[in-house]
Scaffold this motif. Structure first.
Motif, PDB file in Angstrom:
ATOM      1  N   VAL A   1      45.932  48.449  51.845  1.00 22.40           N
ATOM      2  CA  VAL A   1      45.996  46.982  51.845  1.00 22.40           C
ATOM      3  C   VAL A   1      46.235  46.405  50.215  1.00 22.40           C
ATOM      4  CG1 VAL A   1      44.375  46.698  53.836  1.00 22.40           C
ATOM      5  CG2 VAL A   1      43.227  47.070  51.410  1.00 22.40           C
ATOM      6  N   LYS A   2      46.706  45.446  50.248  1.00 24.19           N
ATOM      7  CA  LYS A   2      46.831  44.716  48.799  1.00 24.19           C
ATOM      8  C   LYS A   2      45.751  44.014  48.313  1.00 24.19           C
ATOM      9  CE  LYS A   2      49.849  41.256  46.794  1.00 24.19           C
ATOM     10  NZ  LYS A   2      51.032  40.416  46.854  1.00 24.19           N
ATOM     11  N   VAL A   3      44.864  44.230  47.430  1.00 25.98           N
ATOM     12  CA  VAL A   3      43.791  43.465  47.087  1.00 25.98           C
ATOM     13  C   VAL A   3      44.089  42.360  45.920  1.00 25.98           C
ATOM     14  CG1 VAL A   3      41.558  43.922  45.418  1.00 25.98           C
ATOM     15  CG2 VAL A   3      42.428  45.625  47.223  1.00 25.98           C
ATOM     16  N   ALA A   4      45.012  42.547  45.200  1.00 23.83           N
ATOM     17  CA  ALA A   4      45.240  41.301  44.307  1.00 23.83           C
ATOM     18  C   ALA A   4      46.853  41.752  43.796  1.00 23.83           C
ATOM     19  CB  ALA A   4      44.335  41.407  43.077  1.00 23.83           C
ATOM     20  N   GLU A   5      47.163  40.677  42.938  1.00 27.32           N
ATOM     21  CA  GLU A   5      48.608  40.374  42.731  1.00 27.32           C
ATOM     22  C   GLU A   5      48.995  41.276  41.313  1.00 27.32           C
ATOM     23  OE1 GLU A   5      52.011  40.153  43.118  1.00 27.32           O
ATOM     24  OE2 GLU A   5      51.235  38.827  44.472  1.00 27.32           O
ATOM     25  N   ALA A   6      49.479  42.421  41.474  1.00 28.96           N
ATOM     26  CA  ALA A   6      49.826  43.322  40.199  1.00 28.96           C
ATOM     27  C   ALA A   6      50.622  42.380  39.143  1.00 28.96           C
ATOM     28  CB  ALA A   6      50.510  44.461  40.553  1.00 28.96           C
TER      29      ALA A   6
ATOM     30  N   ALA B   1      50.399  39.488  38.560  1.00 30.80           N
ATOM     31  CA  ALA B   1      49.625  38.442  37.732  1.00 30.80           C
ATOM     32  C   ALA B   1      48.310  39.223  36.831  1.00 30.80           C
ATOM     33  CB  ALA B   1      48.764  37.368  38.720  1.00 30.80           C
ATOM     34  N   GLY B   2      48.613  40.649  36.614  1.00 30.82           N
ATOM     35  CA  GLY B   2      47.942  41.283  35.629  1.00 30.82           C
ATOM     36  C   GLY B   2      46.533  41.982  36.324  1.00 30.82           C
ATOM     37  N   TYR B   3      46.494  41.755  37.526  1.00 31.64           N
ATOM     38  CA  TYR B   3      45.425  42.659  38.332  1.00 31.64           C
ATOM     39  C   TYR B   3      45.724  43.947  38.459  1.00 31.64           C
ATOM     40  CZ  TYR B   3      43.420  38.041  39.678  1.00 31.64           C
ATOM     41  OH  TYR B   3      42.812  36.698  39.711  1.00 31.64           O
ATOM     42  N   ALA B   4      44.821  44.925  38.220  1.00 37.30           N
ATOM     43  CA  ALA B   4      45.008  46.278  38.357  1.00 37.30           C
ATOM     44  C   ALA B   4      43.574  46.719  38.937  1.00 37.30           C
ATOM     45  CB  ALA B   4      45.282  46.969  37.119  1.00 37.30           C
ATOM     46  N   MET B   5      43.528  47.928  39.509  1.00 38.19           N
ATOM     47  CA  MET B   5      42.434  48.767  39.665  1.00 38.19           C
ATOM     48  C   MET B   5      42.369  50.275  39.305  1.00 38.19           C
ATOM     49  SD  MET B   5      40.976  47.414  43.506  1.00 38.19           S
ATOM     50  CE  MET B   5      41.989  48.086  44.542  1.00 38.19           C
ATOM     51  N   THR B   6      41.309  50.615  38.583  1.00 34.78           N
ATOM     52  CA  THR B   6      41.251  51.795  37.921  1.00 34.78           C
ATOM     53  C   THR B   6      39.860  52.588  38.453  1.00 34.78           C
ATOM     54  OG1 THR B   6      40.065  51.024  36.089  1.00 34.78           O
ATOM     55  CG2 THR B   6      42.526  51.436  36.138  1.00 34.78           C
ATOM     56  N   VAL B   7      39.101  51.650  39.303  1.00 30.41           N
ATOM     57  CA  VAL B   7      37.406  52.381  39.607  1.00 30.41           C
ATOM     58  C   VAL B   7      37.539  53.039  40.683  1.00 30.41           C
ATOM     59  CG1 VAL B   7      37.267  50.031  40.985  1.00 30.41           C
ATOM     60  CG2 VAL B   7      35.298  51.152  40.016  1.00 30.41           C
ATOM     61  N   ALA B   8      36.558  54.231  40.721  1.00 31.10           N
ATOM     62  CA  ALA B   8      36.473  54.770  41.973  1.00 31.10           C
ATOM     63  C   ALA B   8      35.731  53.800  42.840  1.00 31.10           C
ATOM     64  CB  ALA B   8      35.865  55.890  41.536  1.00 31.10           C
TER      65      ALA B   8
END
Lengths: 253, 541
Positions: free
Chosen positions: B157-162, B164-171
């Motif tokens: 699933v897409k969580v946010a718009e890459a 626009a600067g959104y990224a995820m690095t968290v476990a």
């Protein structure tokens, strides 16, 4: 043409050509690029452009780019497999960023008097006795930092600061160390690397030494530079000539 | 037809879900496995395993190494379930390894969108697991569920718009039937949020914005429209208290990072900890560490939950060594501030008032501020040992930055940092996100240490100094051994009671992750990511 381009570099009072490449940059482009660099690039590349191992943006040499077009592609698209992300710049912003990167070695440096390089070489090798500690190409000593490419990585004003006030200008990396081993041997040298348990250095005879701190009786990092200030040792014209010579040192190619 | 006895043994194992909700809640009861990023919902980064002791740690040796196919910073902390180790390979591949030998069963390869623009490296910190499903957050801001047995994707699933600067690095963190994540992008003017998804379907269950919208309490702490791009990101895993049914997450800096006059007000919930109901995402309480932060002092630290006597009364505590240089003790039922003091040199505030708010001492413009931009500590997992009663922090000491604010117009997808920090030594680079050239960090620019704080007194019990700074997390064990690393390329075992060095191994590269422990065949192993490889250690036989 060459002179015109060089004079256009921001705040650069003398004709210095950092790189040979197509393109002319306006003062406005460089200024805009400077602001964008601070906001977008400095976090990883550092304000000096050399925070990332094997990447020195000031040098004008890049592993993945030669032309300004190449540079723009890297900035816009990022580099797969590295920490370099894509950047969203419009055309005028991109022009500014490239202009600044191409000019950053000399950006913001004050007016420095530059003399004749040939006369400066004579000062370097003669009165200044620089080769007794420094090295250029195959000549001189290795005990102080190698200067073969110093003209491509330091601005004229940074070089002048080093010559006039070496203590203030010296980077911690280059500090001298004085060591006495538990066996009583005294070692003086220049620190190359250090960690919690060991130190790597070059001694006065150009030997590379790696020592365990547990084997040392005394380990002292000296915060004053072994290089004297040339403020009173050289005349103003001699200093200007010496700077001109140092700025011609652009590496082995 | 004879039924072979070993077949009878295999069948029930094959049918059992690998990690149940109960196993997540009771992780401490089965220390052979390591089932969440920080080892348990309490996030103590503590393993009860006790085979490796201060007495035999000198016999540690490398058992195997797994080289990842990436030169990105390697921050992955493994999970281990029933002899299988699951790691992420930067940026977003998942690898299942035989935890005994390091041989790979499978690799799931995820291709990020070219729009992904993580500020500070295409990195990932690890996985979550529930049942037979692994969960990974990606740098292009997707959440992916992967079958733990065969490495096949189950949903994405897409969580946010890459772009626009959104990224995820968290476990991610699994709580009951939901998987919880948060978005990074605090250097791009995002509006941060924490969100939860159904573990089976990936359907969004709730979303909590870390910046309140118009009409919500806290929105008044942002001037004008600044709440729309105020950052407040999440990039380190939170904690969970099953008894209180509250999940706790540390929130990042307000944007633009270094120009606070562009966003007048306290800027809630940036630089805060929030306590949420994991079923609904509703806010129960918050505590802000650094209001209107001008220094990028993210509160993206691991909330460490501890049940212990506090001034004579049994209490549910939360321990927090903040990037801003102060160590806090909070009541995690209410968020009440109980105590706090600096653990490194701090000059931006002279202390904390009775409510835990900083007493500001702004330094003159252009002069050094302690701690520097990377903080007194940062995202590195701290550890708490219930045996020693000590809280262990990876710290940067005697470290400062000069902050140079700059006006910064917001443009979607562009950096929104509002200036830059520089080193107090002219010409020198501040220690950056990773070690660059050798010896760029010397005593002149600050140094790293492990600090042990006695939770009862708040005072330092011991300190282990390094020359270079450290981004390594910390693990303590049931035999009072502390494991950590640093940027120098060593992996250390210290005596958790005294800080004495017991053993060190060379890993030849920066340790930017926390170690973890597991047991297999009756033997205790320690794993740590360093350089571009996973190293595993055990006792010499």
């Amino acid at each position: 043409m060459r002179i015109e381009f060089c004079l256009s570099i921001a705040l650069c009072a003398i004709p210095l050509c950092a790189q040979d490449h197509a393109g002319q940059y306006t003062q406005a482009d460089i200024e805009r690029g400077s602001r964008l660099y601070a906001l977008n690039c400095a976090l990883c590349h550092g304000v000096n452009g050399d925070s990332i191992s094997n990447v020195d943006l000031k040098s004008g040499r890049f592993r993945n780019a030669t032309s300004d077009e190449d540079l723009a592609k890297v900035v816009a698209n990022g580099l797969q497999g590295t920490a370099m992300p894509p950047h969203k710049f419009d055309t005028s912003e991109m022009t500014g960023v490239i202009a600044y990167i191409r000019s950053m070695r000399d950006y913001g440096t004050g007016a420095v008097a530059i003399g004749e390089a040939s006369a400066g070489k004579a000062v370097f090798e003669g009165k200044g006795a620089c080769l007794s500690c420094h090295r250029v190409g195959a000549a001189g000593s290795r005990v102080a930092p190698d200067l073969t490419d110093i003209g491509s990585i330091r601005s004229a004003s940074a070089l002048e600061r080093s010559l006039l006030d070496p203590n203030a200008a010296m980077l911690p990396i280059n500090r001298s160390v004085r060591i006495v081993t538990k066996a009583g041997k005294v070692i003086n040298g220049r620190r190359l690397n250090e960690d919690t348990y060991s130190v790597q250095l070059m001694d006065e005879k150009e030997n590379l030494l790696s020592l365990n701190k547990a084997d040392l009786r005394e380990y002292k990092v000296i915060t004053t530079s072994p290089m004297p200030s040339f403020k009173d040792k050289l005349s103003a014209p001699e200093l200007a000539d010496l700077l001109a010579y140092l700025l011609t040192l652009k590496g082995i190619n | 037809m004879t039924v072979r006895p070993w077949l009878l043994c295999l069948i029930p194992i094959a049918l059992a879900a690998q990690v149940t909700s109960d196993q997540l809640v009771n992780a401490a009861l089965n220390p052979k496995n390591w089932v969440t990023y920080n080892g348990s919902y309490m996030s103590q980064s503590y393993s009860p395993l006790s085979q490796i002791t201060p007495g035999n740690a000198r016999n540690l040796e490398q058992k195997w190494v797994f080289q990842v196919e990436s030169l990105q910073k390697f921050e992955s902390r493994p999970l281990v379930v029933n002899g299988i180790m699951y790691i992420t390979q930067p940026p977003n591949d998942v690898v299942a390894l035989d935890a005994r030998t390091g041989r790979a069963f499978w690799i799931y390869r995820y291709n990020n969108s070219p729009d992904a623009r993580p500020c500070c490296g295409s990195i990932n910190r690890g996985l979550a697991i529930s049942g037979d499903t692994l969960f990974m957050a990606t740098v292009d801001a997707h959440l992916v569920a992967i079958d733990a047995r065969n490495g096949r994707p189950l949903w994405d699933v897409k969580v946010a718009e890459a772009a626009a600067g959104y990224a995820m690095t968290v476990a991610p963190l699994v709580i009951k039937d939901k998987v919880v994540v948060g978005v990074a992008g605090g250097e791009y003017g995002i509006r941060g949020f924490i969100s939860a998804y159904d573990t089976r379907t990936g359907k969004e269950a709730w979303k909590f914005y870390t910046i309140p919208g118009p009409g919500e309490p806290g929105n008044e702490t942002w001037e004008g429209d600044t709440w729309k791009y105020g950052g407040a990101s999440i990039w380190v895993t939170g904690s969970y208290d099953p008894d209180l049914n509250l999940t706790y997450w540390g929130i990042g800096n307000p944007g633009p990072d270094w120009n606070p006059i562009q966003r007048k007000g306290a800027n809630l919930y940036s630089d805060s900890v929030v306590a949420l109901d994991p079923d609904t995402g509703k806010l129960k309480w918050h505590f802000q560490f650094t209001p209107n932060d001008p220094y990028d002092y993210d509160s993206v630290q691991v909330p460490v939950l501890v049940d212990t006597a506090w001034r004579g009364t049994a209490r549910k505590l939360m321990l927090w060594a903040n990037r801003n240089g102060f160590y806090y003790v909070l009541d995690r039922i209410t968020g009440e501030f109980l105590s706090g003091n600096s653990f490194v040199k701090v000059t931006w505030a002279k202390g904390l008032d009775d409510a835990g708010k900083p007493i500001l001492t702004p330094q003159p413009p252009g002069t050094p501020v302690y701690p520097g931009v990377q903080g007194g500590t940062n995202w590195y997992s701290p550890s708490y040992s219930p045996r020693t009663g000590l809280f262990y922090i990876s710290a940067w000491e005697d470290y400062a930055s000069i902050f140079l604010p700059q006006a910064n117009e917001y443009k979607e997808g562009q950096r929104f940092t509002g200036g830059r920090p520089v080193a107090p030594i002219a010409g020198a680079n501040n220690p950056s996100l990773r070690s660059g050239q050798i010896n760029v960090t010397t005593e002149a620019l600050g140094h790293g240490s492990v600090i042990a704080i006695d939770v009862r007194t708040g005072q330092k019990k011991w300190k282990f100094d390094m020359i270079d700074v450290t981004d390594a997390g910390i693990l303590t064990t049931g035999s009072d051994v502390l494991f950590t690393g640093g940027r120098e390329g060593y992996f250390h075992a210290l005596d958790a009671r005294t800080g004495a060095l017991l053993w060190k191994g060379s890993v030849g590269g920066q340790v930017s992750a926390a170690p973890m422990a597991y047991e297999l065949d009756g033997k205790q192993y320690i794993a740590v990511a360093a350089g571009h490889a996973m190293f595993v250690y055990g006792l010499r036989e």
